[in-house]
Design an enzyme around this catalytic site. Sequence first.
Site, PDB file in Angstrom:
ATOM      1  N   ALA A 197     -20.899  23.695 -38.686  1.00  0.00           N
ATOM      2  CA  ALA A 197     -22.323  23.334 -38.730  1.00  0.00           C
ATOM      3  C   ALA A 197     -23.084  23.903 -37.531  1.00  0.00           C
ATOM      4  O   ALA A 197     -23.008  25.102 -37.253  1.00  0.00           O
ATOM      5  CB  ALA A 197     -22.464  21.823 -38.842  1.00  0.00           C
ATOM      6  N   SER A 198     -23.745  23.047 -36.759  1.00  0.00           N
ATOM      7  CA  SER A 198     -24.638  23.523 -35.696  1.00  0.00           C
ATOM      8  C   SER A 198     -23.916  24.042 -34.465  1.00  0.00           C
ATOM      9  O   SER A 198     -24.574  24.548 -33.546  1.00  0.00           O
ATOM     10  CB  SER A 198     -25.599  22.400 -35.284  1.00  0.00           C
ATOM     11  OG  SER A 198     -26.527  22.144 -36.311  1.00  0.00           O
ATOM     12  N   ILE A 199     -22.583  23.951 -34.413  1.00  0.00           N
ATOM     13  CA  ILE A 199     -21.883  24.636 -33.330  1.00  0.00           C
ATOM     14  C   ILE A 199     -22.021  26.146 -33.489  1.00  0.00           C
ATOM     15  O   ILE A 199     -21.728  26.912 -32.569  1.00  0.00           O
ATOM     16  CB  ILE A 199     -20.402  24.191 -33.295  1.00  0.00           C
ATOM     17  CG1 ILE A 199     -20.315  22.684 -33.085  1.00  0.00           C
ATOM     18  CG2 ILE A 199     -19.626  24.886 -32.193  1.00  0.00           C
ATOM     19  CD1 ILE A 199     -18.894  22.154 -33.024  1.00  0.00           C
ATOM     20  N   SER A 200     -22.499  26.585 -34.645  1.00  0.00           N
ATOM     21  CA  SER A 200     -22.828  28.005 -34.824  1.00  0.00           C
ATOM     22  C   SER A 200     -23.909  28.447 -33.850  1.00  0.00           C
ATOM     23  O   SER A 200     -23.968  29.635 -33.486  1.00  0.00           O
ATOM     24  CB  SER A 200     -23.294  28.247 -36.257  1.00  0.00           C
ATOM     25  OG  SER A 200     -22.339  27.790 -37.199  1.00  0.00           O
ATOM     26  N   LYS A 201     -24.755  27.527 -33.409  1.00  0.00           N
ATOM     27  CA  LYS A 201     -25.835  27.893 -32.483  1.00  0.00           C
ATOM     28  C   LYS A 201     -25.310  28.386 -31.133  1.00  0.00           C
ATOM     29  O   LYS A 201     -25.785  29.413 -30.633  1.00  0.00           O
ATOM     30  CB  LYS A 201     -26.796  26.714 -32.304  1.00  0.00           C
ATOM     31  CG  LYS A 201     -27.590  26.344 -33.554  1.00  0.00           C
ATOM     32  CD  LYS A 201     -28.504  25.161 -33.303  1.00  0.00           C
ATOM     33  CE  LYS A 201     -29.365  24.843 -34.524  1.00  0.00           C
ATOM     34  NZ  LYS A 201     -28.565  24.333 -35.656  1.00  0.00           N
TER      35      LYS A 201
END
Length: 610
Positions: free
Chosen positions: A182-186
């Site tokens: 999820a937002s660990i892609s950021k």
Amino acid sequence: MFLRAVKLSSFGGLLSTAFISKARQEGGNVKLDTDQLGGCNIKPNVKLKTLDDLERAPMTAGPEYYDLNYSNVENSEEEVCDNENNYDEYSEEVVITTEFELSEAEVIRPNEQGRQQAQAEKLKAAIAKARDLVWCKMYESGSPGMIVAISVNGKQVWQHGFGYSDLENKLLAGTGCVMRIASISKPLTMAVLAKLWEEGKVDLDSPVSKYVKDWPKKVVNGKDVEITVRQLCCHMSGVRHYARKNEDEVEEFDMKEYFIKDTFSTTDESVKLFSEDDLLSAPGEKFNYTTHGFTLLAKVIENVTGQPFEKYMEAQFASLGLLNTYLDKASPIIYNRSKYYVRDEHHRLKNAPYVDNSYKWAGGGFLSNVGDLVKFGNAMLYSYQQKNGDLKKQESTAKLPDVVPQTPQTKTEEVQPINPKTPESPLPKIEETPPEDPDKNPETEDLKSALKAETIEHSYDLTNVVYTPGPFSSVNKTPSPPIRYLPGYLKSSTMAELWRPQAGANLKWGGDDLVYGLGWAVRQRKKNYGFCLDHQHYVSHTGGAIGASSVLLVAPQPVQEGVRLPQGVVVAILCNMQGVGLNKLAADLAKTFHGFDQEKPVKVQKVYQC
């Protein structure tokens, strides 16, 4: 009690020992029996020396550490033989038999543990506590599966899978299980963008329109505004998340854009999804968390590099060594991929609906496992603490010299001055000695002549003396070679900028007050009073997707001189159910493993007990 037979050579060295069980004799005397000695013939009238006859210091340690001193044993010429009848009668060896009483020595018991063993016990206790914390979180949230990995000072000390990755097929959650991060892609996208910033290809304070030409002009309150790259990185740009401006507020996972099933083949299609929408606020005015803002950053990376974003990111994954990190595509076969689950209104477990995350690769569309996340966290921690990483690789890229250095012998011959034995150079002139004087002492004159000859021979200065150490010169020497570091993926100054809190970017995760930096949320060190609130510094990022939750937390520790980098704790947690808050659990786990010393294990000396 034991009867000890010791075979000695004439120089007193211990060649072999054997313990023979025997009842204790009165008076300490031992009667020899040829049957017990294996049929050996011993000369008559030969008194064998016992250990009681030797002069030795009292024993102060256990038998395994006591050094028997046989230096006072007299050389003897008694003839003995072995069972093979091939003993040399002139070998000057003697067989000594005596009682050895364990009561004479005090056995040393290991009443103190070495530091390495103490660290192992501390690690064992921390793992037991961490396991309890994870189980409690699973019971609280009703998660079917959870995977945890923790590293301390760059070394992975614990990883474990809890529950199931596939309930229908009864597959347990393994440590290599791949899930949506999820937002660990950021943070991953931010690291790649920061690399381009270091190379001078991107300016964080330049407007986005400089890199994305077709980005429409934005107007807020009747004024034209510009969005900078930095504002996109810290969620201060005003670009919306999954809800448009003035839309009714709904629960996060009830937003329609979470359930997009269409595939977006290009980044341009993803940008069109939100490019025409109004900004939620003026850029730099208010913190508005946004995933679409990172999709716009993906377009910036794409235009700067000239490559499709997904292709460029896959190349960067390989450069970072993230071999189990992928784009969240449904068609490829990805081993160990987990199933995803949700809870309905009755709290019953259901399979998560199918979604396509191609519209948000940069902000929430990657897959990975806890091993790759911990490796990425250590790479960022190492870059942050490696202060000398800004230097170029001089040693690896240095060229060999064109001129090969000469050997010490050749060099000495060139620099060496006049040598009396060299035929090309004249011999030194020696004054003729006058006739001998009968009053002079001949012994004194011989001494003077020797001194004069020595002075002539060493009249020149020796240069380029080469010291060649022997094979045992390093024995008992423990030199500490300097620690050599490779440069980090990013410079230390770059990581300091990424982990620097941005003004106004305040948020809350897991009950902690955090401030967003560039691609990371930062909790600052805070301790105002003694024995009161103590907030340790860490950076983290959580993630929430359909059927998955995640967190990556990095807790740096102060770097001590002479200690290898990185120094700190990295925690990665993946869960195959949505809506599970994991930031507090990660912070608790980091605190549990805080303070371990994994760099300088001491050598534990084993003490054997009888």
